[in-house]
Design a protein around this motif. Structure first.
Motif, short mmCIF file in Angstrom:
data_model
loop_
_atom_site.label_atom_id
_atom_site.label_comp_id
_atom_site.label_asym_id
_atom_site.label_seq_id
_atom_site.Cartn_x
_atom_site.Cartn_y
_atom_site.Cartn_z
N ILE A 26 12.39 0.50 21.33
CA ILE A 26 12.93 0.27 19.99
C ILE A 26 11.81 -0.11 19.03
CG2 ILE A 26 14.40 -1.23 18.60
CD1 ILE A 26 16.32 -1.34 20.98
N LEU A 27 10.92 -1.00 19.47
CA LEU A 27 9.81 -1.43 18.62
C LEU A 27 8.84 -0.29 18.33
CD1 LEU A 27 9.05 -4.97 20.10
CD2 LEU A 27 10.30 -4.41 18.02
N ALA A 28 8.74 0.65 19.26
CA ALA A 28 7.84 1.79 19.09
C ALA A 28 8.52 2.97 18.39
CB ALA A 28 7.30 2.24 20.45
N THR A 29 9.74 2.77 17.90
CA THR A 29 10.54 3.77 17.18
C THR A 29 10.93 4.96 18.05
OG1 THR A 29 8.76 5.17 16.26
CG2 THR A 29 9.30 3.15 15.05
N LEU A 30 10.93 4.78 19.36
CA LEU A 30 11.35 5.85 20.27
C LEU A 30 12.84 5.79 20.56
CD1 LEU A 30 8.42 5.67 22.87
CD2 LEU A 30 8.68 7.26 20.95
N LEU A 31 13.47 4.70 20.14
CA LEU A 31 14.88 4.47 20.41
C LEU A 31 15.45 3.66 19.25
CD1 LEU A 31 16.84 5.01 22.85
CD2 LEU A 31 16.30 2.69 23.62
N LYS A 32 16.68 3.98 18.86
CA LYS A 32 17.31 3.25 17.76
C LYS A 32 18.21 2.15 18.32
CE LYS A 32 17.28 6.81 14.18
NZ LYS A 32 16.39 6.01 13.32
N ALA A 33 18.12 0.98 17.71
CA ALA A 33 18.96 -0.14 18.10
C ALA A 33 20.37 0.06 17.55
CB ALA A 33 18.37 -1.45 17.60
N ASP A 34 21.35 -0.50 18.23
CA ASP A 34 22.74 -0.45 17.75
C ASP A 34 22.96 -1.49 16.66
OD1 ASP A 34 23.26 1.53 19.63
OD2 ASP A 34 23.92 0.09 21.14
N ALA A 35 22.24 -2.60 16.75
CA ALA A 35 22.37 -3.68 15.77
C ALA A 35 21.11 -4.51 15.79
CB ALA A 35 23.59 -4.54 16.08
N GLY A 36 20.94 -5.30 14.73
CA GLY A 36 19.76 -6.16 14.64
C GLY A 36 18.64 -5.51 13.84
N THR A 37 17.56 -6.26 13.64
CA THR A 37 16.42 -5.77 12.88
C THR A 37 15.13 -6.06 13.63
OG1 THR A 37 16.16 -7.86 11.67
CG2 THR A 37 17.56 -6.16 10.67
N ALA A 38 14.12 -5.27 13.36
CA ALA A 38 12.80 -5.49 13.96
C ALA A 38 11.74 -4.98 13.00
CB ALA A 38 12.70 -4.77 15.30
N ARG A 39 10.65 -5.74 12.89
CA ARG A 39 9.53 -5.36 12.05
C ARG A 39 8.25 -5.45 12.88
NH1 ARG A 39 11.33 -5.25 6.79
NH2 ARG A 39 9.21 -4.96 6.01
N VAL A 40 7.39 -4.46 12.71
CA VAL A 40 6.11 -4.43 13.39
C VAL A 40 5.02 -4.23 12.34
CG1 VAL A 40 4.66 -3.26 15.10
CG2 VAL A 40 7.14 -3.47 15.49
N ASN A 41 4.08 -5.17 12.28
CA ASN A 41 3.01 -5.15 11.28
C ASN A 41 3.59 -5.08 9.86
OD1 ASN A 41 0.21 -5.20 10.66
ND2 ASN A 41 0.20 -2.99 10.33
N GLY A 42 4.76 -5.69 9.68
CA GLY A 42 5.39 -5.72 8.37
C GLY A 42 6.31 -4.56 8.07
N PHE A 43 6.36 -3.55 8.95
CA PHE A 43 7.17 -2.36 8.71
C PHE A 43 8.47 -2.43 9.52
CE2 PHE A 43 2.74 -1.01 8.10
CZ PHE A 43 2.82 -0.49 6.82
N ASP A 44 9.56 -2.05 8.87
CA ASP A 44 10.87 -2.02 9.53
C ASP A 44 10.94 -0.81 10.46
OD1 ASP A 44 13.84 -1.07 9.67
OD2 ASP A 44 13.95 -3.16 8.98
N VAL A 45 11.31 -1.05 11.73
CA VAL A 45 11.31 0.05 12.71
C VAL A 45 12.38 1.08 12.40
CG1 VAL A 45 10.36 -1.42 14.53
CG2 VAL A 45 12.84 -1.16 14.33
N GLY A 46 13.40 0.70 11.65
CA GLY A 46 14.47 1.64 11.33
C GLY A 46 14.23 2.46 10.10
N THR A 47 13.61 1.87 9.08
CA THR A 47 13.45 2.56 7.80
C THR A 47 12.00 2.93 7.46
OG1 THR A 47 13.27 0.46 6.60
CG2 THR A 47 15.49 1.39 6.89
N GLN A 48 11.04 2.37 8.22
CA GLN A 48 9.63 2.66 7.95
C GLN A 48 8.92 3.06 9.24
OE1 GLN A 48 9.14 -1.35 6.17
NE2 GLN A 48 8.39 -0.29 4.31
N ALA A 49 9.50 4.01 9.93
CA ALA A 49 9.00 4.41 11.25
C ALA A 49 7.56 4.92 11.20
CB ALA A 49 9.91 5.47 11.86
N ALA A 50 7.22 5.65 10.14
CA ALA A 50 5.86 6.21 10.05
C ALA A 50 4.83 5.09 9.98
CB ALA A 50 5.75 7.12 8.82
N GLY A 51 5.11 4.05 9.21
CA GLY A 51 4.19 2.92 9.12
C GLY A 51 4.05 2.20 10.45
N VAL A 52 5.16 2.06 11.18
CA VAL A 52 5.12 1.43 12.49
C VAL A 52 4.25 2.23 13.44
CG1 VAL A 52 6.48 0.79 14.52
CG2 VAL A 52 7.37 0.33 12.24
N ARG A 53 4.46 3.55 13.47
CA ARG A 53 3.76 4.40 14.44
C ARG A 53 2.26 4.42 14.20
NH1 ARG A 53 8.24 9.20 13.86
NH2 ARG A 53 9.88 8.19 15.12
#
Length: 273
Positions: free
Chosen positions: A59-86
């Motif tokens: 989920i944190l690596a944007t390879l899987l979508k969470a059913d609920a909750g939020t996660a940010r990596v290096n300030g980027f949202d894994v759900g809406t800013q996947a390119a920045g996370v990757r």
């Protein structure tokens, strides 16, 4: 390819996870996972097989979508800013993803070119030196020991200079000396400022490496703290005078040596000559 500038939230924890949930049909794998990871630290996610460790990493690596909750990596949202996370992370799975036909140096040069990095040869040489693989750099990876392959795999993960690296059970299947070699490499990552999220089922691995340890059980984080904080959860041991004995690691290193090259490596080098 450069890492995009982090958002304002990136000045806080490198990883922020709140209320993460994931189910596969009727199987609830994650039931509301919460934790933060400080920048430049090693965070161990400890749990038995099937606890949900790899699901969290995916989920944190944007390879899987969470059913609920939020996660940010290096300030980027894994759900809406996947390119920045990757572009901010590197993921090293449970098995070394290296090309055995190529040499160690060729593997690194290949990855550097895929990242469109300048001077791929210099990058390869620097990483070989950093992970004590310079002498083996020209050899085919097929001749490497398990520990050497894993160190090369981690080195390949750093070609893009990611601020965050995920190591999913990095010592699975390795012998004791190879595990110690990987531990040393992981410690060097944090010393260099890289944030490491490590999943493991080995208690000693978490104890040796982690600044903070979270225990994931049945889809939830049941404890989260430093080793000292976790030890305080149990009653203090009765104090008695006991002569200190060498640890098993002390004995192992004294017997086999700490040269970083096992008998297989020496025999292979001798054969090639």
């Amino acid at each position: 390819m450069s890492i995009p500038p982090a958002t304002d939230q990136a000045q806080g924890p490198a990883i922020q996870v709140q209320g993460l949930e994931k189910s596969y049909k009727e199987l609830r794998v994650l039931r509301g996972v919460d934790f933060d990871v400080a920048r430049g630290s090693i965070f161990a996610l400890l749990g038995s097989n099937g606890a949900g460790k790899t699901t969290v990493v995916k989920i944190l690596a944007t390879l899987l979508k969470a059913d609920a909750g939020t996660a940010r990596v290096n300030g980027f949202d894994v759900g809406t800013q996947a390119a920045g996370v990757r572009q901010s992370i590197s993921l090293t799975g449970q098995f070394a993803a290296v090309d055995e036909i190529l040499s160690g140096r060729e593997n690194l040069v290949l990855v550097a070119r895929l990242w469109h990095r300048k001077n791929p040869g210099k990058i390869a040489d620097d990483l070989l030196n950093r992970f004590s693989l310079t002498e083996a750099g020209s050899r085919r990876v097929a001749t490497y020991s398990g520990g050497m392959r894993r160190r090369l795999d981690i080195a390949m993960s750093l070609v893009g200079n990611p601020p965050v690296i995920f190591l999913d059970e990095p010592t699975t299947g390795l012998d004791p000396q190879a595990r110690i070699e990987v531990w040393q490499a992981v410690k060097q990552l944090a010393e260099g400022g890289t944030t490491v999220l490590l999943t493991t089922q080995y208690l000693d691995e978490a104890e040796q490496l982690a600044d903070r340890i979270a225990i994931l059980h049945q889809g939830r984080i049941i404890v989260n703290g430093t080793l000292a904080e976790l030890q305080q959860l149990l009653p203090p041991a009765k104090v008695e005078y006991v002569e200190k004995q060498p640890s098993l690691e002390d004995v192992f290193l004294a017997v086999v040596g700490d040269s970083g090259e096992d008998d297989h490596d020496r025999q292979t080098t001798s054969t090639e000559k």
